[in-house]
Scaffold this active site. Sequence first.
Site, PDB file in Angstrom:
ATOM      1  N   CYS A  97      -7.499  30.447  29.348  1.00  0.00           N
ATOM      2  CA  CYS A  97      -7.865  31.787  28.721  1.00  0.00           C
ATOM      3  C   CYS A  97      -7.278  31.745  27.413  1.00  0.00           C
ATOM      4  O   CYS A  97      -6.712  31.012  26.879  1.00  0.00           O
ATOM      5  CB  CYS A  97      -7.194  32.854  29.818  1.00  0.00           C
ATOM      6  SG  CYS A  97      -5.495  32.618  29.909  1.00  0.00           S
ATOM      7  N   CYS A 100      -3.724  31.287  27.128  1.00  0.00           N
ATOM      8  CA  CYS A 100      -3.241  29.673  26.912  1.00  0.00           C
ATOM      9  C   CYS A 100      -3.272  29.328  25.588  1.00  0.00           C
ATOM     10  O   CYS A 100      -2.412  28.528  24.995  1.00  0.00           O
ATOM     11  CB  CYS A 100      -4.063  29.105  27.716  1.00  0.00           C
ATOM     12  SG  CYS A 100      -4.043  29.344  29.438  1.00  0.00           S
ATOM     13  N   ASP A 514     -21.512  20.642 -16.395  1.00  0.00           N
ATOM     14  CA  ASP A 514     -20.750  19.984 -17.519  1.00  0.00           C
ATOM     15  C   ASP A 514     -22.056  19.027 -18.196  1.00  0.00           C
ATOM     16  O   ASP A 514     -23.095  18.973 -17.627  1.00  0.00           O
ATOM     17  CB  ASP A 514     -20.161  18.782 -16.546  1.00  0.00           C
ATOM     18  CG  ASP A 514     -19.602  17.653 -17.356  1.00  0.00           C
ATOM     19  OD1 ASP A 514     -18.985  17.905 -18.495  1.00  0.00           O
ATOM     20  OD2 ASP A 514     -19.569  16.536 -16.819  1.00  0.00           O
ATOM     21  N   ASP A 708     -18.617  16.108 -12.955  1.00  0.00           N
ATOM     22  CA  ASP A 708     -18.509  14.707 -12.381  1.00  0.00           C
ATOM     23  C   ASP A 708     -17.101  13.941 -12.609  1.00  0.00           C
ATOM     24  O   ASP A 708     -16.889  13.037 -11.888  1.00  0.00           O
ATOM     25  CB  ASP A 708     -19.639  13.724 -12.769  1.00  0.00           C
ATOM     26  CG  ASP A 708     -19.605  13.471 -14.104  1.00  0.00           C
ATOM     27  OD1 ASP A 708     -19.214  14.155 -14.974  1.00  0.00           O
ATOM     28  OD2 ASP A 708     -19.864  12.336 -14.300  1.00  0.00           O
ATOM     29  N   ASP A 712     -13.286  17.648 -15.007  1.00  0.00           N
ATOM     30  CA  ASP A 712     -14.074  18.869 -14.423  1.00  0.00           C
ATOM     31  C   ASP A 712     -13.130  19.438 -13.418  1.00  0.00           C
ATOM     32  O   ASP A 712     -13.557  20.543 -12.906  1.00  0.00           O
ATOM     33  CB  ASP A 712     -15.268  18.739 -14.118  1.00  0.00           C
ATOM     34  CG  ASP A 712     -16.331  18.068 -15.246  1.00  0.00           C
ATOM     35  OD1 ASP A 712     -16.212  18.645 -16.327  1.00  0.00           O
ATOM     36  OD2 ASP A 712     -17.063  17.071 -15.052  1.00  0.00           O
TER      37      ASP A 712
END
Length: 820
Positions: A97, A100, A514, A708, A712
Amino acid sequence: MSKIKCNHCHLEYDDDIMIKDGNLHFCCKGCQGVYHLLKSDGLDSFYDKLGNKTITPPIQADNDVEKFDTQSFEENFISVTNDGYKKIDLIIEGIHCAACVWLNEKVLFNTDGIIEANINFSTNKAKIVWDNEKINLSQIILKIRSIGYNAYAYDASIADEQASKAKRDFFIRMMVAVFATMNIMMLSVAKYTGFFTGIDEEIKNYIHIAEFIFSTPVLFYSGWIFFKGAYYGLKNRILNMDFLVISGASFSYIFSLYILFGGKGESYFDSVAMIITFVLVGKYLEVIGKKSAVDTLDKIKSSIPLEATIIEEGVKKVLPINSVKVGDIVELKAGEKASFDGKLISSSASFDESSLSGESLPIDKIKGEKIFSGTINNESVIRYEVEKTYKDSTLNSIVTLLEDSLSSKPKIEHKANEISKGFSLTILSLSIITFIVWYYFGIDLGFDYDGVNHFEKSFIVAISVIVIACPCALALATPIANLIGISELAKRGLLFKEAKFIETLATADTLVLDKTGTITKGKLKVKKAKILDNNIHKLNLLYSLIINSNHPISKSIKRYLQDNYTLQEKELFDIKTISAKGVIAKYRNIDGKKFNLIGGNIKLLKDNKINYKFDSENSIYLFAIDSKVIATFELEDELKDNAKETIFNINSMGINTVMLTGDNNKTASKVAKQLGIRNYVSDVNPIEKAQFIEDLKKHNRIVVMAGDGINDSVALAKSDVAIAMGNSADIALSVSDIVLLNNSLKSLEESFIISKRTYKFIKQNLLISLIYNAITIPLAIAGYVIPLVAALSMSLSSLLVVGNSMRIKLKNRGEINDCK
């Protein structure tokens, strides 16, 4: 002998075997220990949450926990977070439950060294993050066992096996229901025909008995999953869809038993069977829909090789993929799939990378180039050096990302779930009010209301209200669309770390790009080189400096020098990389004389008080020794395929595109003009990039950033959605929310299109479910719908939501116009 409840687990035992502790009674020392542990830690409110429910007594700690600290266990199940902490997914046994879950989370949070502990009540799966310098995993397992629960590592293969078993069980229950219902339908034809043409009472009773025999297994065997779902919902004080289904079917069954044993009226055993069967079939078709959505994940998993051939001191060995280490040499035959990321040590190779990038043409590689896991060796036997273990490989990362994204929830789904929770309680209340109004106020729509008939009609109308209402369609609206959307994105090499980014991407209004490696191919070529001092020794120093940088410009100049000169690497010291500017270092010759080396852009030279004028539309690189410029390079990069068309299409969706680059203004202006980008910012460093993103967000813009490089990473972290190209630096990948495996701008466009389509269909699904309930519930209240039709229409509403979501897969020539 009297029975006494244990003060911890609430189980009853004979008085003489109980351990007495003052006024307290415990069934064992484990319960006694846990009780006092919770008292001392201030967690005794657990017993208020537990109420009258019982739990399993504590498991006696044994000596098998050492395995959790072994190297092999760590390699298979434990990962490391970006902060250097250990992380594992555990399955916790014994959770019954919400109390618990609360207890386990509280105890773990209060344990020194545990950083995070989140437990999913529906799956019992726990995500644990801990500091291994303060506590190890075996101690965490013992802590969990000490409070009455057990834990073991979550294994995806075991979970898949359990899911397949559950699916088989579901199918068997459904087929039992279908078989019984088909027989009941044949009996019903006779019964309803006899209703109009006259039927002998004895034959009618036989039909009722036969319907009772067929409907009983449908309700109690096939419908058991609804009883179970309703029970756990009630335990957590939730009235769910299962409760509505089972209450409607059960009340109809009880009323039909009353008719069977002598009551006046018509039995509804056929409705009982059909309610369960229609909803079961609907739910099974939902499962099939979800299965098709995760087929991409299954295909990737099934293609993973289990073993690899390594070369150790000239001897070939076959090892499990989890046993292969970084630095091992792997041999790959033609047609075999690479299990690890590595570096080619054979002279050349050809690879099929379509599984990652979607590129159907073979990719030729030469010695030293990267091999990616999941790609297929096309030609001869080759060897490569492992640079990442399978656990950290590209292929395993894809599987992990997909699993995480399929289990995550966007904001709109949380809202829908909140609505559906209150929905069931509202429907139950409406059903009770409907019964009271019909029964006590004697609504007459032409029926013969005398005694039982009046009660029967009131009862059946109330049942129809319960059955026809469908919180299921409302709850399904978002997750089924997300599953299909994530699957379609994955097929195109777009990996979403969480499903919530579909919603954010769909509502984004600004895209920041970019330049190098994102808009352009990142494979710069030296267009013009001017070596002012052609001294080979000085060129050796230039070569030694650029090999210390991973920037695309440095790599291009390195290739140029290697193609045109025979150079040697010299030992440099005090090497420093200046982000977005270049590299500086020092060199000491055999006489002990020191030289200052600088390689980078104009900004770097100015920072070091070197005044040098150089103007170009291209990217530039300058090399100076002791403030004297020795060489200049002009580099040109190619735009990615379809870049101009893609930028135009993204702008057509109403998204403002901005190019953000560290390059000089002339270079940025040239690229922006070629692509039709009106807004661009040049000469910015990583901090300025991040500041630009923050400024956009301050103006309530929803910002998507694609990049990339390492430079960045800060800007990516600041954006609402961070998109990294598949060839990005590791740090850029780690902070990104979406990865474009094939590095294509076309994929970036597709990510917007599919996200917008998915979000559109989510809203359509929610509208369908709301309109359905708005129309059908009043009809049921008014008495125009019998339970049989109610069950059918409820199932159809769920199927309508699933079918509508499947339309996400359909390619539409007018997709871009649809996204405006």
